[in-house]
Design a protein around this motif. Structure first.
Motif, PDB file in Angstrom:
ATOM      1  N   ASN A  49       0.772  -1.203   0.057  1.00 54.47           N
ATOM      2  CA  ASN A  49      -0.081  -0.274   0.037  1.00 54.47           C
ATOM      3  C   ASN A  49       1.070   1.274  -0.101  1.00 54.47           C
ATOM      4  N   VAL A  50       1.829   1.441   0.814  1.00 51.69           N
ATOM      5  CA  VAL A  50       2.940   2.473   0.963  1.00 51.69           C
ATOM      6  C   VAL A  50       3.365   2.743  -0.560  1.00 51.69           C
ATOM      7  N   ALA A  51       3.865   1.502  -1.007  1.00 53.86           N
ATOM      8  CA  ALA A  51       4.680   1.464  -2.534  1.00 53.86           C
ATOM      9  C   ALA A  51       3.441   2.118  -3.321  1.00 53.86           C
ATOM     10  N   ASP A  52       2.136   1.787  -3.213  1.00 56.19           N
ATOM     11  CA  ASP A  52       1.087   2.201  -4.001  1.00 56.19           C
ATOM     12  C   ASP A  52       1.128   3.799  -3.857  1.00 56.19           C
ATOM     13  N   ILE A  53       1.001   4.156  -2.753  1.00 56.92           N
ATOM     14  CA  ILE A  53       0.933   5.667  -2.324  1.00 56.92           C
ATOM     15  C   ILE A  53       1.912   6.499  -2.748  1.00 56.92           C
ATOM     16  N   ILE A  54       3.313   5.864  -3.051  1.00 55.74           N
ATOM     17  CA  ILE A  54       4.427   6.450  -3.325  1.00 55.74           C
ATOM     18  C   ILE A  54       4.346   6.493  -4.963  1.00 55.74           C
ATOM     19  N   ASN A  55       3.839   5.575  -5.377  1.00 57.87           N
ATOM     20  CA  ASN A  55       3.574   5.577  -6.903  1.00 57.87           C
ATOM     21  C   ASN A  55       2.499   6.639  -7.281  1.00 57.87           C
ATOM     22  N   GLN A  56       1.432   6.872  -6.673  1.00 58.72           N
ATOM     23  CA  GLN A  56       0.513   7.628  -6.897  1.00 58.72           C
ATOM     24  C   GLN A  56       0.872   9.049  -6.520  1.00 58.72           C
ATOM     25  N   SER A  57       1.748   9.285  -5.479  1.00 56.29           N
ATOM     26  CA  SER A  57       2.244  10.496  -5.365  1.00 56.29           C
ATOM     27  C   SER A  57       3.198  11.055  -6.379  1.00 56.29           C
ATOM     28  N   GLY A  58       3.888  10.255  -6.801  1.00 55.28           N
ATOM     29  CA  GLY A  58       4.699  10.392  -7.941  1.00 55.28           C
ATOM     30  C   GLY A  58       3.762  10.734  -9.034  1.00 55.28           C
ATOM     31  N   GLN A  59       2.823  10.208  -9.431  1.00 58.51           N
ATOM     32  CA  GLN A  59       2.109  10.348 -10.463  1.00 58.51           C
ATOM     33  C   GLN A  59       1.322  11.989 -10.132  1.00 58.51           C
ATOM     34  N   LEU A  60       1.146  12.244  -8.835  1.00 58.58           N
ATOM     35  CA  LEU A  60       0.561  13.528  -8.234  1.00 58.58           C
ATOM     36  C   LEU A  60       1.502  14.598  -8.730  1.00 58.58           C
ATOM     37  N   ARG A  61       2.965  14.544  -8.350  1.00 59.43           N
ATOM     38  CA  ARG A  61       4.103  15.328  -8.679  1.00 59.43           C
ATOM     39  C   ARG A  61       4.058  15.527 -10.144  1.00 59.43           C
ATOM     40  N   TYR A  62       3.825  14.403 -10.817  1.00 62.84           N
ATOM     41  CA  TYR A  62       3.749  14.639 -12.311  1.00 62.84           C
ATOM     42  C   TYR A  62       2.603  15.493 -12.771  1.00 62.84           C
ATOM     43  N   LEU A  63       1.379  15.382 -12.337  1.00 62.13           N
ATOM     44  CA  LEU A  63       0.403  16.459 -12.459  1.00 62.13           C
ATOM     45  C   LEU A  63       0.609  17.445 -12.148  1.00 62.13           C
ATOM     46  N   PHE A  64       1.447  17.944 -10.873  1.00 62.00           N
ATOM     47  CA  PHE A  64       1.912  19.244 -10.559  1.00 62.00           C
ATOM     48  C   PHE A  64       2.516  19.836 -11.467  1.00 62.00           C
ATOM     49  N   GLN A  65       3.553  19.162 -12.182  1.00 61.35           N
ATOM     50  CA  GLN A  65       4.464  19.558 -13.108  1.00 61.35           C
ATOM     51  C   GLN A  65       3.353  19.939 -14.464  1.00 61.35           C
ATOM     52  N   GLN A  66       2.771  19.208 -14.892  1.00 61.06           N
ATOM     53  CA  GLN A  66       1.803  19.432 -16.099  1.00 61.06           C
ATOM     54  C   GLN A  66       0.819  20.537 -15.898  1.00 61.06           C
ATOM     55  N   ILE A  67       0.303  20.886 -14.485  1.00 64.06           N
ATOM     56  CA  ILE A  67      -0.316  21.996 -14.159  1.00 64.06           C
ATOM     57  C   ILE A  67       0.429  23.085 -14.198  1.00 64.06           C
ATOM     58  N   ALA A  68       1.709  22.995 -13.533  1.00 67.60           N
ATOM     59  CA  ALA A  68       2.554  24.316 -13.672  1.00 67.60           C
ATOM     60  C   ALA A  68       3.047  24.475 -15.225  1.00 67.60           C
ATOM     61  N   ALA A  83       5.475  18.875  -3.490  1.00 62.16           N
ATOM     62  CA  ALA A  83       5.236  17.183  -3.742  1.00 62.16           C
ATOM     63  C   ALA A  83       6.281  16.550  -3.823  1.00 62.16           C
ATOM     64  N   ASP A  84       7.672  17.268  -3.807  1.00 60.17           N
ATOM     65  CA  ASP A  84       8.691  16.447  -3.523  1.00 60.17           C
ATOM     66  C   ASP A  84       9.041  15.981  -2.082  1.00 60.17           C
ATOM     67  N   HIS A  85       8.466  16.812  -1.230  1.00 56.21           N
ATOM     68  CA  HIS A  85       8.530  16.557   0.296  1.00 56.21           C
ATOM     69  C   HIS A  85       7.669  15.468   0.443  1.00 56.21           C
ATOM     70  N   LEU A  86       6.604  15.565   0.088  1.00 57.02           N
ATOM     71  CA  LEU A  86       5.341  14.327   0.080  1.00 57.02           C
ATOM     72  C   LEU A  86       6.088  13.165  -0.272  1.00 57.02           C
ATOM     73  N   VAL A  87       6.580  12.886  -1.459  1.00 55.97           N
ATOM     74  CA  VAL A  87       7.264  11.572  -1.935  1.00 55.97           C
ATOM     75  C   VAL A  87       8.367  11.337  -1.173  1.00 55.97           C
ATOM     76  N   GLY A  88       8.961  12.389  -0.730  1.00 58.07           N
ATOM     77  CA  GLY A  88      10.196  11.772   0.191  1.00 58.07           C
ATOM     78  C   GLY A  88       9.759  11.276   1.522  1.00 58.07           C
ATOM     79  N   ALA A  89       8.772  12.098   1.913  1.00 53.83           N
ATOM     80  CA  ALA A  89       8.130  11.507   3.371  1.00 53.83           C
ATOM     81  C   ALA A  89       7.489  10.148   3.017  1.00 53.83           C
ATOM     82  N   LEU A  90       6.989   9.845   1.925  1.00 56.35           N
ATOM     83  CA  LEU A  90       6.282   8.837   1.765  1.00 56.35           C
ATOM     84  C   LEU A  90       7.431   7.531   1.774  1.00 56.35           C
ATOM     85  N   GLU A  91       8.582   7.934   1.099  1.00 62.38           N
ATOM     86  CA  GLU A  91       9.565   6.919   0.805  1.00 62.38           C
ATOM     87  C   GLU A  91      10.047   6.654   2.188  1.00 62.38           C
TER      88      GLU A  91
END
Length: 973
Positions: free
Chosen positions: A47-66, A164-172
C-alpha cells in the motif's frame, strides 16, 4: 486385572490423544497466524509503495499543471484552458486517492514526524493559491498586476512542486520505516513461533516420547531376561497407565519367577529323585535282562546236558535189536526229545528278539532251495499226520537274492508246521501248500510273497486278533489238542518285520487259513562263473491235465518257463482229444491224479496207454503225479513215469518229464538198510596204531558213558579225561587223532586246554583237531572257540548222525573207512536231523537261529515225589534193568566222591569250589532221577557262584540228608 482396575480407578486429566491434538492445533494456529501477519505486513508495504507511486503521479500532474499554467498565462486560449481543466480534474482525483490512502495507512506504516497530511494539505493549499492566482491573471486587465500575479502563480507552482517532492520523500521514508518494522515484526513472530514450537516439542518429548522410549527399552531388557527393573514416571494419561502396567507386570513376573524357581527347584529335586529311581530301575532291569539271558543260556545248557543222554542213548538204542513195540516207544522218546529242543529254541529266539540281539544276516541265497529244503524237512511230519504237502516256486524268481536263508527257513518252517498241524485229524483229506511268488520286480530288487495255506480248522476274527500275541494259542483247547508254545507265529512275524516284510492272515472258521509273508530282497550280484543249465524239456510238446484243485497249473508254469510247448486240459474229453490228434512224434502227457474223485483215474490212464500202443507212430509218454508214494521218481514201463506229488520240486518235475521223453536217465533206487549195522570195535592199542584213538574231555559221568557208547556204536575207541588238566596230560603222549573237549570243566576248562595245546604245538608237534563239545548256547561262544584255536563246534545233545559226520570230517583220511555206515533210522522214524558238517560259525548260527522243530511234542507227566525217580533214568537209557542198576551204582560212587569234596570245600569256606562241585553233581542227579538232590545242588551252585558261605552252610545238612536217602534207595534197588 489389578493393573486395569488401578488404571480405571485413577481419573485421567488429559489423554495423550487430546494432548497431541492440542499441540497440533496450536502449531497449525501459530503457522496460520504467522502467515497472516506476514501477509498483512507485506500488504501494508505494498500500500505504501502504491501511495508512493500515486504521489509520484501527483507530482507529475503538478508539473503538468505548472507547465500548462505558465503556457496559459503567456497565451490564454480556450483550448489551453480546457487542457488545464482536464489536468486539474485528474489532479483532484489523484489527490483525493492519495489523501484517502494516506488516511487509511496502518499506524505501523507511519513514523513519527512524517507530516504526510501536512505535506498533502500544503500541496492542496498551494494548488488552491495557484488556481486563484491563475484566475486572477486571466481576470486582471492590468498588465503589471497580471505580471505580478503570474510571478505569484510561478512561485506557487514551485512551492507546489517542492511540496510534492517533500510528500514523495516523506512517503519513501515512511515506506522504508514500514518495511523495517514489518520485517522486525515478522522475525519476532517467527522467533516466538519457533520458541513456542520448541517448548511444545520439549513437552511432548518429556511427557510422551521419552517415557515411551524408556518403556520400549525396559520392555526389551525385560524380554531379554533382566529382572528387578522399575520405571519412575507418573502421569494420568495412557503413557502413565502403560508405565504403571509395566511396573506391575515386572513385580508380578518377579513374584511368578520366584514361585517358578521354587517350583522348579522342587521339580528338579523330584526329577533327580525320580531319575535316580529310574536309573536304579534301569540297572535292575538290565540286571534282570542279563539274569534272564544267563538263565536262558544256563537253562539251555542244563536241559541239553540230560537231553544229550536222552537223544544219544536213543540213537544207540535204535541201532540195537528191538521188537516192534520197543522201536515204537524209542521213536516216541526220540520225537519228544526233539520237540522239547524245538521249544527251547523258540524260547531262546523270542528272548533274543525281545532283547534286540537277534541279527539278520545278508548273503546270497536261492529262494527255491530254501523253500524246497524247508518242505523236504517237513515231509516226515506231513506223512505222519496224513497231510498232503505241496509246494510251488515261481520260476521267474531270480536265481539268487541277498538275505538270511536261516531266518527265512525258520519263518516258513513255523508257518508250514502250523498248516500241517491244523489241517490234520479231519474227516476230509488234509492239505497244506507252500508257494513262493514274484509280485514286484525292479532292476535292483524283487518283492516276493510266500503263501502258506491249509484247509484246516480255520479261525474267526477274534482269534485272528490275538494270534500273534506271545504264548497265545487260537483258543484254550489248541495247546491240549495240537501242542506248541504259541511262540512260532510271534517269532515269524518279528523275523519278517526285521527283514523289512510283513505277515498277513486270511482265514474263516472251517475254511482253513492262508498266511502271506511279503518281503523285498535285493538282487544278488551276477556270478559269471555260474552258467544256466540247458533245459531238458525245451521244445517238447506237452499236455498238462488236472482239475482246479490239482497241481496242473503249477506244473504247466514250470514247463512253459523251461521252453516246453504246453496245452492245458481239465477233463477227460480234452485229454482223449489231445491224444487222438497228435501228429507222429514224441509227446508227453503230465497227469495229476491226486484229486479225490478225479475223472483222470487209473482206468482212463490204462485206456490212453492202450490207445497210444495201437498207434506206434505216436510216441506219447505219460508222467503221472500221485500221492502217498515215497519211492520218488521211477519208471513203471517204457511209456510211464510215476512221480510223488508231495513236495514236488521244479527240478524233480522237469527231470521226470525229461526221463519220460528219453532226455535223461532213470534214477537209481536208493539202497536202504533194514538191519542194524554195528561196526566192530577196535581195541585201544589197535586204534592207537591206526591213528584213530579219540580223546574226550568231559567232567559229567553220565555224558561220559553216553559219548563212549555212541563212539562204540560207530566202531571208535576213546579215552576219557575228567577235566582239562587231565586231558592235557594224556595229549602229551601223542596217541590221539582228535579231541572232543567240553568247554566248562573244573581244574582246566576247554578254552584253557585248547590254548595250552595250541601253544605246545608251536614247538613242532603235529596239529590235532579239537572239537568244542558243550550244551551252552551263549551268543558268541562259537567265535570265541574259533579265536582260541578250536576247529569245530558240536552242540549237546549230540545226535549219532552228527557225531558220525564230525568224525568223518576231522579224523585222518586213513581212518575214514574204519567209520562204519550207520543204520538210516530216519526212514522209519520220519526224522530228518540236520547235518553238523558246517563251519564253526555256522554251528553257532544253528544254535542261535534254528527253526522250529517239525515233530510234535509229547506230553510229559510230573515225576512222583520219591527219592529217586527211576523213570527219568529209564527215559535216557531204556528199560534194561541191568543197565539201570549199573548207572545207579556208578552214580552212587560218583556222588559219594563228590560229596566228600563238597563237604571239605564248605568246611574250608571255598564257595567257588563248592559251587563247581555242586554243578557237577546237579546234572547227573537229575539224569538218574534224584530230582530233590539235584535241586539242592542247584541251590548250592548258585550260592557258590555268589560267594555266599552262609547259604552253603545252611544247605549242606539238607544235602547230606537227601544224599543218604538217595544212597539208601540205590542200595535197596
Amino acid at each position: 486385572m489389578d493393573i486395569l482396575s488401578e488404571s480405571a480407578a485413577q481419573p485421567r486429566r488429559l489423554s495423550v490423544g487430546l494432548k497431541l491434538g492440542g499441540v497440533f492445533l496450536l502449531l497449525v494456529t501459530l503457522a496460520t497466524g504467522n502467515l497472516y501477519f506476514v501477509g498483512k505486513g507485506y500488504d501494508s508495504i505494498a500500500n505504501v509503495a502504491d501511495i508512493i507511486n500515486q504521489s509520484g503521479q501527483l507530482r507529475y500532474l503538478f508539473q503538468q499543471i505548472a507547465f500548462q499554467s505558465a503556457s496559459f498565462v503567456q497565451g490564454p486560449s480556450e483550448a489551453a484552458r480546457q487542457s488545464k481543466l482536464k489536468v486539474e480534474s485528474e489532479f483532484k482525483m489523484r489527490y483525493a486517492s492519495v489523501a484517502r490512502e494516506i488516511a487509511q495507512l496502518h499506524p505501523l506504516m507511519r513514523s513519527a514526524g512524517d507530516n504526510l497530511e501536512e505535506h498533502l494539505e500544503h500541496i492542496d493549499k498551494t494548488w488552491q493559491r495557484q488556481h486563484i492566482a491563475l484566475e486572477r491573471v486571466l481576470a486582471e486587465p492590468d498588465l503589471a498586476v497580471r505580471q505580478a500575479v503570474q510571478r505569484e502563480v510561478v512561485a506557487d507552482v514551485v512551492v507546489m512542486l517542492s511540496e510534492a517532492d517533500h510528500l514523495v520523500g516523506a512517503l519513501e521514508k515512511a515506506s522504508n520505516n514500514a518495511h523495517r518494522r514489518v520485517n522486525f515484526i515478522i522475525y519476532l513472530v517467527q522467533a516466538l513461533a519457533a520458541l513456542f514450537t520448541f517448548l511444545l516439542f520439549l513437552y511432548v518429548r518429556s511427557r510422551i516420547i521419552v517415557p515411551i522410549t524408556r518403556l520400549t527399552d525396559f520392555t526389551r531388557r525385560f524380554a531379554a531376561g533382566e529382572r528387578g527393573m522399575h520405571m519412575d514416571f507418573h502421569s494420568n494419561d495412557e503413557v502413565g497407565e502403560l508405565v504403571s502396567a509395566f511396573n506391575s507386570t515386572v513385580i508380578q513376573t518377579a513374584e511368578l519367577i520366584d514361585k517358578f524357581d521354587r517350583l522348579n527347584a522342587e521339580l528338579e529335586e523330584k526329577v533327580a529323585a525320580r531319575t535316580a529311581e529310574l536309573a536304579h530301575a534301569w540297572i535292575e532291569a538290565e540286571q534282570a535282562n542279563r539274569a534272564k539271558s544267563d538263565f536262558l543260556a544256563t537253562m539251555s545248557h542244563e536241559i541239553r546236558t540230560p537231553m544229550n543222554g536222552v537223544i544219544g542213548m536213543i540213537d544207540v538204542l535204535q541201532q540195537s535189536s528191538l521188537n516192534g513195540q520197543q522201536m515204537e516207544m524209542a521213536n516216541i522218546i526220540h520225537d519228544s526229545a526233539f520237540a522239547l529242543l524245538a521249544i527251547i529254541d523258540d524260547i531262546l529266539d523270542f528272548s533274543k528278539i525281545e532283547a534286540g540281539k537277534l541279527q539278520i544276516n545278508r548273503q546270497p541265497m536261492s529262494i527255491a532251495n530254501v523253500v524246497e529244503g524247508t518242505c523236504e524237512t517237513l515231509i516226515p511230519l506231513a506223512s505222519k499226520k496224513g497231510v498232503e504237502l505241496t509246494l510251488f516256486t515261481d520260476p521267474c524268481i531270480p536265481a539268487a537274492v541277498m538275505g538270511d536263508p536261516g531266518r527265512l527257513r525258520q519263518i516258513l518252517v513255523n508257518l508250514a508246521n502250523n498248516a500241517i498241524k491244523f489241517s490234520s485229524g479231519q474227516q476230509r483229506q488234509g492239505r497244506a501248500s507252500v508257494r513262493a511268488l514274484l509280485t514286484e520286480s525292479t532292476p535292483g530288487q524283487v518283492t516276493l510273497e510266500f503263501r502258506v495255506a491249509d484247509n484246516g480248522i480255520g479261525m474267526d476274527e477274534a482269534t485272528q486278533a490275538r494270534l500273534f500275541a506271545p504264548f497265545t494259542q487260537a483258543d484254550s483247547t489248541t495247546t491240549r489238542n495240537f501242542g506248541g508254545t504259541g511262540l512260532g507265529l510271534v517269532i515269524s512275524r518279528r523275523l519278517a518285520n526285521m527283514m523289512g516284510g510283513e505277515i498277513t492272515l486270511h482265514s474263516a472258521p472251517g475254511k482253513g487259513a492262508t498266511l502271506n509273508v511279503r518281503i523285498s530282497f535285493e538282487r544278488a550280484p551276477a556270478n559269471p562263473e555260474i552258467n544256466a543249465a540247458s533245459s531238458l524239456v525245451a521244445g517238447l510238446d506237452c499236455l498238462v491235465a488236472g482239475g482246479s484243485e490239482s497241481l496242473a497249473d503249477d506244473l504247466a508254469a514250470y514247463l512253459v518257463h523251461d521252453g516246453a510247448v504246453v496245452e492245458r486240459a481239465t477233463d477227460m474229453a480234452v485229454v482223449k482229444q489231445w491224444v487222438a490228434t497228435r501228429t507222429p512224434g514224441l509227446h508227453v502227457a503230465v497227469i495229476d491224479t491226486a484229486v479225490a474223485n478225479s475223472p483222470l483215474s487209473t482206468s482212463l490212464l490204462d485206456e490212453l496207454r492202450a490207445a497210444t500202443r495201437a498207434n506206434p507212430e505216436q510216441q506219447i509218454r505219460f508222467v503221472v503225479i500221485g500221492r502217498e508214494s515215497r519211492r520218488g521218481t521211477h519208471l513203471e514201463g517204457t511209456d510211464l513215469v510215476m512221480v510223488d506229488g508231495n513236495v514236488l520240486t521244479r527240478s524233480a518235475l522237469l527231470k521226470a518229464v525229461a526221463i519220460a521223453a528219453g532226455r535223461a536217465k532213470q534214477p537209481e533206487l536208493e539202497a536202504r538198510h533194514s538191519d542194524a549195522n554195528v561196526n566192530p570195535l577196535l581195541s585201544r592199542e589197535e586204534a592207537r596204531r591206526q591213528g584213530s584213538l579219540i580223546l574226550v574231555a568231559e567232567d559229567n559221568e553220565i555224558n561220559q558213558k553216553v559219548i563212549l557208547q555212541q563212539l562204540m556204536l560207530l566202531g571208535q575207541t576213546a579215552d576219557i579225561a575228567n577235566n582239562g588238566r587231565e586231558a592235557l596230560g594224556l595229549w602229551t603222549s601223542g596217541d590221539y587223532a582228535i579231541l572232543f573237549a567240553d568247554l566248562h570243566m573244573p581244574a582246566m576248562d576247554g578254552y584253557e586246554l585248547t590254548a595250552a595245546i595250541r601253544a605246545a604245538e608251536k614247538t613242532g608237534k603235529p596239529r590235532m583237531p579239537i572239537i568244542a563239545f558243550t550244551a551252552n548256547a551263549i551268543k558268541g561262544e562259537a567265535e570265541r572257540c574259533l579265536a582260541i584255536g578250536m576247529d569245530d563246534y558240536l552242540s549237546k545233545p549230540v545226535q549219532l548222525v552228527n557225531l558220525k559226520a564230525m568224525l568223518e570230517k576231522w579224523l585222518p583220511r586213513s581212518t575214514h573207512e574204519a567209520v562204519g555206515e550207520m543204520q538210516e533210522t530216519s526212514a522209519e522214524t520220519g526224522d530228518s536231523p540236520r547235518s553238523n558238517l558246517t563251519p564253526l560259525r555256522q554251528a553257532q548260527d544253528r544254535l542261535e537261529g534254528g527253526g522250529a522243530a517239525t515233530l510234535p511234542a509229547s506230553s510229559g507227566a510230573s515225576p512222583d515225589t520219591v527219592v529217586v525217580d527211576v523213570k527219568a533214568l529209564k527215559a535216557l537209557i531204556g528199560d534194561d534193568e541191568a543197565m539201570v542198576r549199573e548207572f545207579l551204582h556208578d552214580f552212587r560212587i560218583s556222588a559219594a566222591k563228590i560229596a566228600v569234596e563238597l563237604r571239605a570245600a564248605c568246611a574250608a569256606g571255598q564257595a567257588t569250589v563248592a559251587g563247581a562241585l555242586a554243578h557237577k553233581l546237579k546234572s547227573s542227579s537229575r539224569s538218574v532221577g534224584a530230582l530233590a538232590l539235584g535241586e539242592l545242588c542247584a541251590g548250592m551252585e548258585q550260592a557258590g557262584k555268589a560267594g555266599d558261605t552262609e547259604t552253603l552252610a545252611a544247605l549242606l545238612p539238607k544235602f547230606e540228608q537227601e544224599l543218604l536217602s538217595v544212597e539208601g534207595f540205590i542200595a535197596g534197588y
